[in-house]
Write a protein that holds these residues in place. Structure first.
Motif, PDB file in Angstrom:
ATOM      1  N   ILE A  31     -11.520  -3.921  11.710  1.00  0.00           N
ATOM      2  CA  ILE A  31     -10.234  -3.253  11.500  1.00  0.00           C
ATOM      3  C   ILE A  31     -10.500  -1.877  10.912  1.00  0.00           C
ATOM      4  N   ARG A  32      -9.599  -0.942  11.197  1.00  0.00           N
ATOM      5  CA  ARG A  32      -9.736   0.434  10.693  1.00  0.00           C
ATOM      6  C   ARG A  32      -8.486   0.791   9.899  1.00  0.00           C
ATOM      7  N   TRP A  33      -8.706   1.203   8.651  1.00  0.00           N
ATOM      8  CA  TRP A  33      -7.598   1.611   7.786  1.00  0.00           C
ATOM      9  C   TRP A  33      -7.169   3.026   8.167  1.00  0.00           C
ATOM     10  N   ASP A  34      -5.871   3.208   8.419  1.00  0.00           N
ATOM     11  CA  ASP A  34      -5.348   4.488   8.894  1.00  0.00           C
ATOM     12  C   ASP A  34      -5.451   5.605   7.863  1.00  0.00           C
ATOM     13  N   ASN A  35      -5.206   5.303   6.603  1.00  0.00           N
ATOM     14  CA  ASN A  35      -5.162   6.366   5.600  1.00  0.00           C
ATOM     15  C   ASN A  35      -6.541   6.858   5.170  1.00  0.00           C
ATOM     16  N   THR A  36      -7.577   6.028   5.320  1.00  0.00           N
ATOM     17  CA  THR A  36      -8.911   6.428   4.877  1.00  0.00           C
ATOM     18  C   THR A  36      -9.931   6.519   6.005  1.00  0.00           C
ATOM     19  N   GLY A  37      -9.681   5.851   7.128  1.00  0.00           N
ATOM     20  CA  GLY A  37     -10.639   5.827   8.223  1.00  0.00           C
ATOM     21  C   GLY A  37     -11.765   4.835   8.011  1.00  0.00           C
ATOM     22  N   ILE A  38     -11.689   4.053   6.953  1.00  0.00           N
ATOM     23  CA  ILE A  38     -12.721   3.058   6.658  1.00  0.00           C
ATOM     24  C   ILE A  38     -12.565   1.870   7.604  1.00  0.00           C
ATOM     25  N   CYS A  39     -13.680   1.418   8.154  1.00  0.00           N
ATOM     26  CA  CYS A  39     -13.680   0.229   9.005  1.00  0.00           C
ATOM     27  C   CYS A  39     -14.227  -0.949   8.206  1.00  0.00           C
ATOM     28  N   GLN A  40     -13.694  -2.115   8.509  1.00  0.00           N
ATOM     29  CA  GLN A  40     -14.026  -3.315   7.755  1.00  0.00           C
ATOM     30  C   GLN A  40     -14.099  -4.497   8.722  1.00  0.00           C
ATOM     31  N   VAL A  41     -15.037  -5.399   8.503  1.00  0.00           N
ATOM     32  CA  VAL A  41     -15.109  -6.626   9.292  1.00  0.00           C
ATOM     33  C   VAL A  41     -14.140  -7.626   8.672  1.00  0.00           C
ATOM     34  N   LYS A  49      -3.910 -12.202   5.536  1.00  0.00           N
ATOM     35  CA  LYS A  49      -4.281 -10.957   6.210  1.00  0.00           C
ATOM     36  C   LYS A  49      -4.424  -9.851   5.155  1.00  0.00           C
ATOM     37  N   PRO A  50      -5.094  -8.746   5.506  1.00  0.00           N
ATOM     38  CA  PRO A  50      -5.216  -7.646   4.538  1.00  0.00           C
ATOM     39  C   PRO A  50      -3.836  -7.144   4.109  1.00  0.00           C
ATOM     40  N   PHE A  51      -3.717  -6.820   2.845  1.00  0.00           N
ATOM     41  CA  PHE A  51      -2.449  -6.349   2.292  1.00  0.00           C
ATOM     42  C   PHE A  51      -2.191  -4.904   2.714  1.00  0.00           C
ATOM     43  N   GLN A  52      -1.031  -4.660   3.319  1.00  0.00           N
ATOM     44  CA  GLN A  52      -0.643  -3.315   3.724  1.00  0.00           C
ATOM     45  C   GLN A  52       0.526  -2.855   2.856  1.00  0.00           C
ATOM     46  N   TRP A  53       0.465  -1.601   2.423  1.00  0.00           N
ATOM     47  CA  TRP A  53       1.586  -1.039   1.683  1.00  0.00           C
ATOM     48  C   TRP A  53       1.587   0.475   1.855  1.00  0.00           C
ATOM     49  N   GLY A  54       2.747   1.047   1.986  1.00  0.00           N
ATOM     50  CA  GLY A  54       2.887   2.503   2.137  1.00  0.00           C
ATOM     51  C   GLY A  54       2.072   3.042   3.290  1.00  0.00           C
ATOM     52  N   ALA A  55       1.230   4.028   2.988  1.00  0.00           N
ATOM     53  CA  ALA A  55       0.397   4.659   4.016  1.00  0.00           C
ATOM     54  C   ALA A  55      -0.854   3.843   4.312  1.00  0.00           C
ATOM     55  N   SER A  56      -1.066   2.791   3.567  1.00  0.00           N
ATOM     56  CA  SER A  56      -2.251   1.970   3.744  1.00  0.00           C
ATOM     57  C   SER A  56      -1.985   0.889   4.792  1.00  0.00           C
ATOM     58  N   THR A  57      -2.192   1.251   6.058  1.00  0.00           N
ATOM     59  CA  THR A  57      -2.028   0.307   7.160  1.00  0.00           C
ATOM     60  C   THR A  57      -3.330   0.247   7.938  1.00  0.00           C
ATOM     61  N   TYR A  58      -3.486  -0.780   8.730  1.00  0.00           N
ATOM     62  CA  TYR A  58      -4.715  -0.928   9.502  1.00  0.00           C
ATOM     63  C   TYR A  58      -4.401  -1.316  10.936  1.00  0.00           C
ATOM     64  N   LYS A  59      -5.386  -1.133  11.804  1.00  0.00           N
ATOM     65  CA  LYS A  59      -5.301  -1.548  13.199  1.00  0.00           C
ATOM     66  C   LYS A  59      -6.576  -2.296  13.545  1.00  0.00           C
ATOM     67  N   VAL A  60      -6.461  -3.298  14.393  1.00  0.00           N
ATOM     68  CA  VAL A  60      -7.632  -3.998  14.908  1.00  0.00           C
ATOM     69  C   VAL A  60      -8.227  -3.112  15.991  1.00  0.00           C
ATOM     70  N   ARG A  82     -18.910   8.356  14.385  1.00  0.00           N
ATOM     71  CA  ARG A  82     -17.920   9.012  13.522  1.00  0.00           C
ATOM     72  C   ARG A  82     -16.470   8.574  13.823  1.00  0.00           C
ATOM     73  N   ARG A  83     -16.339   7.332  14.276  1.00  0.00           N
ATOM     74  CA  ARG A  83     -15.001   6.758  14.466  1.00  0.00           C
ATOM     75  C   ARG A  83     -14.536   6.072  13.192  1.00  0.00           C
ATOM     76  N   CYS A  84     -15.473   5.871  12.257  1.00  0.00           N
ATOM     77  CA  CYS A  84     -15.176   5.286  10.950  1.00  0.00           C
ATOM     78  C   CYS A  84     -15.859   6.141   9.889  1.00  0.00           C
ATOM     79  N   THR A  85     -15.231   6.228   8.714  1.00  0.00           N
ATOM     80  CA  THR A  85     -15.842   7.017   7.640  1.00  0.00           C
ATOM     81  C   THR A  85     -16.800   6.198   6.804  1.00  0.00           C
ATOM     82  N   LEU A  86     -16.606   4.906   6.730  1.00  0.00           N
ATOM     83  CA  LEU A  86     -17.467   4.052   5.921  1.00  0.00           C
ATOM     84  C   LEU A  86     -17.574   2.697   6.552  1.00  0.00           C
TER      85      LEU A  86
END
Length: 86
Positions: A31-41, A49-60, A82-86
């Motif tokens: 998944i990739r977090w929209d506000n930070t660009g961080i990818c996570q397994v 599911k991961p907690f989303q709030w405000g600008a902190s949303t994610y996409k699979v 460079r599709r993910c920052t971390l």
């Protein structure tokens, strides 16, 4: 006695055959977090599911992978592209 043993063996094999699809259903996603660009397994088997709030949303951003290692390798590849920052 032989019939009971044979019946037990058949029942055990049948149970393992039906249990396999349930185990294969679990998947790991990237998944990739929209506000930070961080990818996570993420493991689909987790209860929450991961907690989303405000600008902190994610996409699979991946298909399901059967193992954590495969999903992690994709995450590392996406960082290199460079599709993910971390």
């Amino acid at each position: 006695m032989r019939r009971v043993l044979a019946l037990g063996a058949v029942a055990g094999i049948a149970t393992s055959v039906f249990a396999m699809p349930a185990a294969a259903k679990v998947g790991y996603y990237v998944i990739r977090w929209d506000n930070t660009g961080i990818c996570q397994v993420w493991n689909e088997d987790l209860k929450y599911k991961p907690f989303q709030w405000g600008a902190s949303t994610y996409k699979v951003v991946s298909k399901p992978y059967p193992t954590f290692t495969q999903a992690s390798e994709l995450q590392i590849k996406m960082r290199g592209e460079r599709r993910c920052t971390l």
